[in-house]
Design an enzyme around this catalytic site. Structure first.
Site, mmCIF file in Angstrom:
data_model
loop_
_atom_site.group_PDB
_atom_site.id
_atom_site.type_symbol
_atom_site.label_atom_id
_atom_site.label_comp_id
_atom_site.label_asym_id
_atom_site.label_seq_id
_atom_site.Cartn_x
_atom_site.Cartn_y
_atom_site.Cartn_z
ATOM 1 N N ASP A 157 140.042 49.457 129.068
ATOM 2 C CA ASP A 157 141.115 50.441 129.148
ATOM 3 C C ASP A 157 141.139 51.056 130.550
ATOM 4 O O ASP A 157 140.218 50.874 131.353
ATOM 5 C CB ASP A 157 140.827 51.526 128.091
ATOM 6 C CG ASP A 157 142.042 52.346 127.730
ATOM 7 O OD1 ASP A 157 143.121 52.142 128.325
ATOM 8 O OD2 ASP A 157 141.906 53.206 126.840
ATOM 9 N N CYS A 187 148.760 51.751 118.537
ATOM 10 C CA CYS A 187 147.890 52.910 118.332
ATOM 11 C C CYS A 187 148.642 54.243 118.420
ATOM 12 O O CYS A 187 149.735 54.322 118.973
ATOM 13 C CB CYS A 187 146.773 52.886 119.383
ATOM 14 S SG CYS A 187 145.354 53.872 118.868
HETATM 15 O O1 LIG Z 1 145.996 57.848 122.594
HETATM 16 C C1 LIG Z 1 145.252 58.789 122.864
HETATM 17 O O2 LIG Z 1 145.695 59.907 123.074
HETATM 18 C C2 LIG Z 1 143.774 58.567 122.930
HETATM 19 C C3 LIG Z 1 142.938 59.661 122.921
HETATM 20 C C4 LIG Z 1 141.567 59.492 122.983
HETATM 21 C C5 LIG Z 1 141.026 58.218 123.055
HETATM 22 C C6 LIG Z 1 141.873 57.113 123.078
HETATM 23 C C7 LIG Z 1 143.232 57.259 123.019
HETATM 24 N N1 LIG Z 1 144.097 56.177 123.027
HETATM 25 C C8 LIG Z 1 143.757 54.838 123.368
HETATM 26 O O3 LIG Z 1 144.265 54.533 124.659
HETATM 27 C C9 LIG Z 1 144.707 53.179 124.684
HETATM 28 C C10 LIG Z 1 146.198 53.094 124.909
HETATM 29 O O4 LIG Z 1 146.558 53.655 126.069
HETATM 30 P P1 LIG Z 1 148.068 53.687 126.581
HETATM 31 O O5 LIG Z 1 148.632 54.969 126.101
HETATM 32 O O6 LIG Z 1 148.805 52.505 125.987
HETATM 33 O O7 LIG Z 1 147.931 53.600 128.051
HETATM 34 C C11 LIG Z 1 144.428 52.612 123.332
HETATM 35 O O8 LIG Z 1 143.175 51.988 123.338
HETATM 36 C C12 LIG Z 1 144.419 53.828 122.457
HETATM 37 O O9 LIG Z 1 143.662 53.594 121.314
#
Ligand SMILES: O=C(O)c1ccccc1N[C@@H]1O[C@H](COP(=O)(O)O)[C@@H](O)[C@H]1O
Length: 206
Positions: free
Chosen positions: A130, A13
């Site tokens: 998450d 992502c």
């Molecule tokens: O990645 C972002 O900045 C984000 C912003 C708003 C909503 C979701 C976001 N990312 C999501 O977070 C997890 C990954 O987290 P990590 O950085 O690996 O700890 C994943 O679901 C992204 O889609």
């Protein structure tokens, strides 16, 4: 989306560039995510549309949103040409019903906490568990508490890296995993070597 029970679904992502997308696809990702919410990874719909055109049909393109108004989600998702929408905020049932009717696959993100959500209870196709702050790179206690009931389609996200993804899989047994921070060289900038290493580690080829 693969339904095979022995296939681990992997989503990478927060992609922003052609190089990010090509690396994830070549490394074997099942899904690539584009962030349309406030974030160092945010891109606009036109950029996402350009990137989506590089993605082969077998790889799911996902747009990530957090409490944007429903007409904006629809409009951005349409212009970008993404096939799935991932909702991270407190979006109500009307979002799920409307976007499902529009043909998008729905991913509902929930922070791991006291109450365990069930995949499908809002009409989503996939549940994502998450950390409390999405995209922060902070892990939650994958091994420490209850997990979704067996057989549910759910993605584990939050603080995953090439070094810890195997342990996370062994502890929590999700249907798939999702990563952003753990495959970056600096906040918001992906590292091709880490993307490749993550896919190898997740699939047990490290
Ligand atoms: O990645 C972002 O900045 C984000 C912003 C708003 C909503 C979701 C976001 N990312 C999501 O977070 C997890 C990954 O987290 P990590 O950085 O690996 O700890 C994943 O679901 C992204 O889609």
């Amino acid at each position: 989306m693969s339904d095979s029970s022995d296939h681990l679904f992997v989503k990478i992502c927060g992609l922003k560039t052609e190089r990010d997308v090509d690396t994830a696809v070549e490394a074997g990702a099942d899904a690539v995510g584009f962030v349309f919410s406030a974030s160092p990874r945010r891109i606009d719909a036109a950029t996402a549309a350009r990137l989506c055109r590089r993605v082969p049909d077998h790889v799911l393109t996902v747009g990530v949103f957090r409490d944007e108004p429903l007409p904006e989600v629809r409009s951005v998702a349409t212009e970008a040409g993404i096939r799935a929408v991932q909702l991270h905020g407190s979006e109500g049932r009307e979002y799920y019903d409307d976007l499902t009717a529009g043909g998008w696959t729905l991913i509902r993100a929930a922070a791991y906490g006291d109450t365990m959500p069930r995949c499908g209870e809002m009409g989503e196709d996939l549940l994502l568990l998450d950390a409390p702050v999405p995209g922060s790179g902070v892990a939650w206690d994958w091994a420490g508490g209850p997990a979704p009931a067996p057989g549910q389609k759910w993605l584990l996200a939050g603080g995953l890296t090439p070094d810890n993804v195997r342990a996370a899989l062994d502890a929590a047994h999700p249907w798939g995993v999702d990563v952003s921070s753990g495959v970056e060289q600096s906040r918001g900038v992906k590292d091709p070597a880490l993307i490749t290493a993550f896919l190898k580690a997740a699939r047990g080829r490290s």
